[in-house]
Design an enzyme around this catalytic site. Structure first.
Site, PDB file in Angstrom:
ATOM      1  N   HIS A 160       0.909  -1.202   0.004  1.00 31.36           N
ATOM      2  CA  HIS A 160       0.025  -0.017   0.028  1.00 31.36           C
ATOM      3  C   HIS A 160       0.891   1.129  -0.124  1.00 31.36           C
ATOM      4  CE1 HIS A 160      -4.186  -1.484   1.270  1.00 31.36           C
ATOM      5  NE2 HIS A 160      -3.478  -2.518   0.587  1.00 31.36           N
TER       6      HIS A 160
ATOM      7  N   TYR B 215      -9.341   5.280   7.446  1.00 28.78           N
ATOM      8  CA  TYR B 215      -9.371   5.915   8.831  1.00 28.78           C
ATOM      9  C   TYR B 215     -10.666   6.952   9.216  1.00 28.78           C
ATOM     10  CZ  TYR B 215      -5.043   3.454   9.928  1.00 28.78           C
ATOM     11  OH  TYR B 215      -3.878   2.455   9.993  1.00 28.78           O
TER      12      TYR B 215
ATOM     13  N   PRO C 247      -4.110   0.482  18.609  1.00 31.44           N
ATOM     14  CA  PRO C 247      -3.819  -0.079  17.282  1.00 31.44           C
ATOM     15  C   PRO C 247      -4.090   0.906  16.421  1.00 31.44           C
ATOM     16  CG  PRO C 247      -5.832  -1.146  18.095  1.00 31.44           C
ATOM     17  CD  PRO C 247      -5.290  -0.119  19.339  1.00 31.44           C
TER      18      PRO C 247
ATOM     19  N   LYS D 176       1.123  -0.083  14.904  1.00 32.15           N
ATOM     20  CA  LYS D 176       2.649   0.183  15.412  1.00 32.15           C
ATOM     21  C   LYS D 176       2.869  -1.200  16.153  1.00 32.15           C
ATOM     22  CE  LYS D 176       3.917   3.270  13.275  1.00 32.15           C
ATOM     23  NZ  LYS D 176       3.851   2.945  12.104  1.00 32.15           N
TER      24      LYS D 176
ATOM     25  N   TYR E  38       3.745   6.657   9.953  1.00 31.83           N
ATOM     26  CA  TYR E  38       2.972   5.685   9.656  1.00 31.83           C
ATOM     27  C   TYR E  38       3.979   4.616   8.950  1.00 31.83           C
ATOM     28  CZ  TYR E  38      -1.145   2.974   8.207  1.00 31.83           C
ATOM     29  OH  TYR E  38      -2.133   1.943   8.064  1.00 31.83           O
TER      30      TYR E  38
HETATM   31  P1  RFL Z   1       1.771 -11.769  21.377  1.00 27.80           P
HETATM   32  O1  RFL Z   1       1.317 -11.667  20.013  1.00 27.80           O
HETATM   33  O2  RFL Z   1       0.719 -11.518  22.633  1.00 27.80           O
HETATM   34  O3  RFL Z   1       2.292 -13.244  21.795  1.00 27.80           O
HETATM   35  C1  RFL Z   1       2.767 -13.657  23.167  1.00 27.80           C
HETATM   36  C2  RFL Z   1       2.663 -15.061  23.363  1.00 27.80           C
HETATM   37  O4  RFL Z   1       3.143 -15.494  24.541  1.00 27.80           O
HETATM   38  C3  RFL Z   1       2.470 -16.412  25.071  1.00 27.80           C
HETATM   39  N1  RFL Z   1       2.265 -16.316  26.518  1.00 27.80           N
HETATM   40  C4  RFL Z   1       2.755 -17.183  27.375  1.00 27.80           C
HETATM   41  N2  RFL Z   1       3.626 -18.088  27.001  1.00 27.80           N
HETATM   42  C5  RFL Z   1       4.141 -18.802  27.947  1.00 27.80           C
HETATM   43  N3  RFL Z   1       3.824 -18.689  29.335  1.00 27.80           N
HETATM   44  C6  RFL Z   1       3.152 -17.661  29.804  1.00 27.80           C
HETATM   45  N4  RFL Z   1       3.056 -17.303  31.001  1.00 27.80           N
HETATM   46  C7  RFL Z   1       2.598 -16.770  28.862  1.00 27.80           C
HETATM   47  N5  RFL Z   1       1.782 -15.842  28.718  1.00 27.80           N
HETATM   48  C8  RFL Z   1       1.319 -15.481  27.183  1.00 27.80           C
HETATM   49  C9  RFL Z   1       0.850 -16.107  24.491  1.00 27.80           C
HETATM   50  O5  RFL Z   1      -0.103 -17.317  24.300  1.00 27.80           O
HETATM   51  C10 RFL Z   1       1.488 -15.513  23.127  1.00 27.80           C
HETATM   52  O6  RFL Z   1       1.272 -16.503  21.947  1.00 27.80           O
HETATM   53  O7  RFL Z   1       2.894 -10.913  21.861  1.00 27.80           O
HETATM   54  P2  RFL Z   1       4.382 -10.377  20.721  1.00 27.80           P
HETATM   55  O8  RFL Z   1       4.706 -11.708  20.257  1.00 27.80           O
HETATM   56  O9  RFL Z   1       5.128  -9.400  21.174  1.00 27.80           O
HETATM   57  O10 RFL Z   1       3.381  -9.756  19.441  1.00 27.80           O
HETATM   58  C11 RFL Z   1       2.872  -8.431  19.570  1.00 27.80           C
HETATM   59  C12 RFL Z   1       1.527  -8.259  18.816  1.00 27.80           C
HETATM   60  O11 RFL Z   1       0.841  -9.455  18.633  1.00 27.80           O
HETATM   61  C13 RFL Z   1       0.837  -7.170  18.881  1.00 27.80           C
HETATM   62  O12 RFL Z   1       1.640  -5.846  19.195  1.00 27.80           O
HETATM   63  C14 RFL Z   1       0.122  -6.516  17.772  1.00 27.80           C
HETATM   64  O13 RFL Z   1      -0.902  -7.850  17.527  1.00 27.80           O
HETATM   65  C15 RFL Z   1      -0.772  -5.145  17.953  1.00 27.80           C
HETATM   66  N6  RFL Z   1      -1.522  -4.988  17.040  1.00 27.80           N
HETATM   67  C16 RFL Z   1      -1.172  -4.584  15.555  1.00 27.80           C
HETATM   68  N7  RFL Z   1       0.176  -4.182  15.320  1.00 27.80           N
HETATM   69  C17 RFL Z   1       0.766  -3.965  14.370  1.00 27.80           C
HETATM   70  O14 RFL Z   1       1.903  -3.728  14.349  1.00 27.80           O
HETATM   71  N8  RFL Z   1      -0.324  -3.480  13.181  1.00 27.80           N
HETATM   72  C18 RFL Z   1      -1.587  -3.770  13.149  1.00 27.80           C
HETATM   73  O15 RFL Z   1      -2.099  -3.633  12.239  1.00 27.80           O
HETATM   74  C19 RFL Z   1      -1.851  -4.147  14.507  1.00 27.80           C
HETATM   75  N9  RFL Z   1      -3.518  -4.289  14.688  1.00 27.80           N
HETATM   76  C20 RFL Z   1      -3.093  -5.127  16.848  1.00 27.80           C
HETATM   77  C21 RFL Z   1      -3.626  -4.899  15.741  1.00 27.80           C
HETATM   78  C22 RFL Z   1      -3.507  -5.570  18.210  1.00 27.80           C
HETATM   79  C23 RFL Z   1      -4.815  -5.853  18.167  1.00 27.80           C
HETATM   80  N10 RFL Z   1      -5.271  -6.283  19.418  1.00 27.80           N
HETATM   81  C24 RFL Z   1      -6.386  -7.416  19.353  1.00 27.80           C
HETATM   82  C25 RFL Z   1      -4.676  -6.092  20.694  1.00 27.80           C
HETATM   83  C26 RFL Z   1      -5.200  -4.753  15.857  1.00 27.80           C
HETATM   84  C27 RFL Z   1      -5.936  -5.423  17.009  1.00 27.80           C
HETATM   85  C28 RFL Z   1      -7.135  -5.736  17.231  1.00 27.80           C
HETATM   86  C1  PHB Z   2      -5.896  -4.348  10.879  1.00 29.08           C
HETATM   87  O1  PHB Z   2      -6.130  -4.540   9.609  1.00 29.08           O
HETATM   88  O2  PHB Z   2      -6.116  -5.027  11.831  1.00 29.08           O
HETATM   89  C2  PHB Z   2      -5.432  -2.929  11.210  1.00 29.08           C
HETATM   90  C3  PHB Z   2      -5.046  -2.327  10.371  1.00 29.08           C
HETATM   91  C4  PHB Z   2      -4.425  -0.947  10.553  1.00 29.08           C
HETATM   92  C5  PHB Z   2      -4.601  -0.531  11.900  1.00 29.08           C
HETATM   93  C6  PHB Z   2      -4.750  -1.343  12.948  1.00 29.08           C
HETATM   94  C7  PHB Z   2      -5.099  -2.620  12.656  1.00 29.08           C
HETATM   95  O3  PHB Z   2      -4.164   0.726  12.274  1.00 29.08           O
END
Ligand code: RFL
Ligand code: PHB
Length: 391
Positions: free
Chosen positions: A72, A202, A294, A298, A386
């Site tokens: 994108h 957005y 989110p 980032k 971004y």
């Molecule tokens: P995770 O993905 O939470 O993985 C951590 C892992 O550790 C396990 N765990 C344990 N294992 C052993 N013993 C324990 N006691 C444990 N406790 C937990 C868990 O089961 C899990 O498998 O952390 P990690 O690897 O640091 O990754 C971070 C990302 O997942 C997170 O920052 C992103 O998903 C945030 N996020 C987004 N980030 C982006 O860069 N671009 C995006 O578009 C974006 N969209 C989002 C998002 C997060 C969202 N939510 C649901 C919070 C959209 C949403 C809706």
């Molecule tokens: C997503 O596709 O889940 C998404 C994209 C952009 C954002 C957050 C989440 O800023």
């Protein structure tokens, strides 16, 4: 058993770190609370910065991402009923982002780990314990299928997310935390329908924020801002589509294709940082150390940068017998983390409806958005952040 680096958590941080270390010949073991299937079932991030794309390439795992991911060059901001394009590519000097789901990234990393036969303990539940990371011989213990395991290691990488065991093992007196909880959440829906637009939208509206995102040309990801007390179960698909439609401009409203949801969940929004990110032989990385709301995508990208710095520091330790990278890890990460925290907080504040802001709050946001899309300087600042600030 014995390994060089014990990694807690098989999310993107832990798996990516495992790959980078293995490629450098550094032995590692991953311990994960959940099953691989469960981890893959969590629908999260969708947008990768160039740094994350390059890291997957570096691991030799970029082929599917380049084949199926969507590059994108811009995003759209919708306010006062009209859309305005931010040309990320032009404003950032030729950079872009890659739309490729976290599920796919995790899938690719898990598959590679399996093929390489690298040790991974899944489904350890709440049994994972960290020991003696303030001394020279740390250990991680866990129970899998009723069998106790003890992993002796040189270092522990805490990649276990916000609710994990790693940060919780650090004495409170050694940790300073900073938290901001926002008074709303994102209700997200995943559906096999074509995206309403070929770029992300957005939206700032009087009814609250909305985001139109995607995973592929046939799979869409949509979000609407909802009060924190809402329950996803209380939202029928019809009610969701209705609310989303009301937050779109006329053209998007007409183009919106709806269908049954594959996933529907509510995510709370939080800004959080724990300082420092290293305690003796324990390092925190990714969501274990920091959370961003989110808006601006980032979270996963910050996790990837932590892992980039951490893998480089550990490689430097083993190859060159130098602890310079290890000693500088926390400072280096936090400098970048705080900039992403600022950007995510700013973009969240600009785009969402705050309960106490009133009509003046809406007007002030619209004035800032007007300025943002009409000033090249302001648009450039948004674009630079971004696509990801330079390392
Ligand atoms: P995770 O993905 O939470 O993985 C951590 C892992 O550790 C396990 N765990 C344990 N294992 C052993 N013993 C324990 N006691 C444990 N406790 C937990 C868990 O089961 C899990 O498998 O952390 P990690 O690897 O640091 O990754 C971070 C990302 O997942 C997170 O920052 C992103 O998903 C945030 N996020 C987004 N980030 C982006 O860069 N671009 C995006 O578009 C974006 N969209 C989002 C998002 C997060 C969202 N939510 C649901 C919070 C959209 C949403 C809706
Ligand atoms: C997503 O596709 O889940 C998404 C994209 C952009 C954002 C957050 C989440 O800023």
């Amino acid at each position: 058993m014995r390994t060089q680096v014990a990694i807690i958590g098989a999310g993107p941080s832990g798996l990516l770190l495992g790959q980078l270390l293995s490629r450098a010949g550094i032995d590692n073991v991953i311990v994960e609370r959940q099953s691989a299937q469960y981890v893959l079932g969590r629908i999260r991030a969708g947008v990768l910065e160039q740094v994350s794309v390059e890291m997957l390439d570096e691991c030799g795992l970029g082929a599917r991402m380049h084949r199926e991911g969507l590059v994108h060059h811009g995003i759209e901001l919708l306010f006062k009923g009209a859309r305005h394009r931010i040309d990320l590519h032009d404003l950032s000097g030729g950079k872009s982002v890659m739309v490729y789901g976290q599920t796919e990234v995790t899938h690719d990393l898990m598959d590679a780990r399996k093929v390489q036969g690298l040790a991974t303990f899944y489904e350890t539940g709440d049994t994972v314990k960290l020991h003696d990371f303030d001394g020279a011989r740390p250990k991680v213990s866990c129970v899998q299928d009723g069998k106790a395991h003890e992993i002796e290691c040189d270092f522990i990488a805490g990649c276990d997310g916000y609710h994990g065991a790693s940060r919780a093992s650090v004495p409170a007196s050694a940790l300073k935390t900073y938290t901001k909880d926002y008074p709303f959440g994102w209700l997200g829906v995943l559906a096999d329908v074509p995206p309403v637009s070929h770029e992300l939208i957005y939206a700032n509206t009087g009814r609250g924020f909305a985001l139109c995102s995607m995973r592929s040309p046939t799979r869409s990801r949509y979000y609407v801002q909802v009060p924190l007390q809402e329950k996803a179960e209380a939202w029928s698909d019809a009610a969701f589509w209705d609310e989303l439609r009301r937050r779109l401009d006329v053209e998007a409203r007409e183009h919106l294709v709806t269908g049954p949801s594959i996933e529907k969940s509510i995510a709370p929004l939080r800004s959080f940082v724990a300082e420092p990110m290293r305690f003796g032989r324990l390092f925190l990385a990714g969501d274990a150390a920091h959370i961003v709301p989110p808006t601006g995508a980032k979270g996963l990208n910050l996790a990837a940068t932590d892992v980039k710095y951490l893998s480089a520091a550990l490689i430097e330790h083993y190859r060159h017998k130098s602890d310079r990278g290890i000693d500088d890890y926390s400072r280096k990460c936090l400098a970048r983390v705080w900039k992403a925290e600022r950007f995510s907080w700013w973009f969240t504040s600009l785009m969402h409806k705050f309960p106490d802001a009133g009509d003046i709050g809406q007007k002030l946001q619209e004035a800032e958005l007007d300025y943002l899309v009409s000033s090249r300087a302001a648009s450039t600042a948004l674009a630079e952040n971004y696509v990801g600030l330079p390392l």
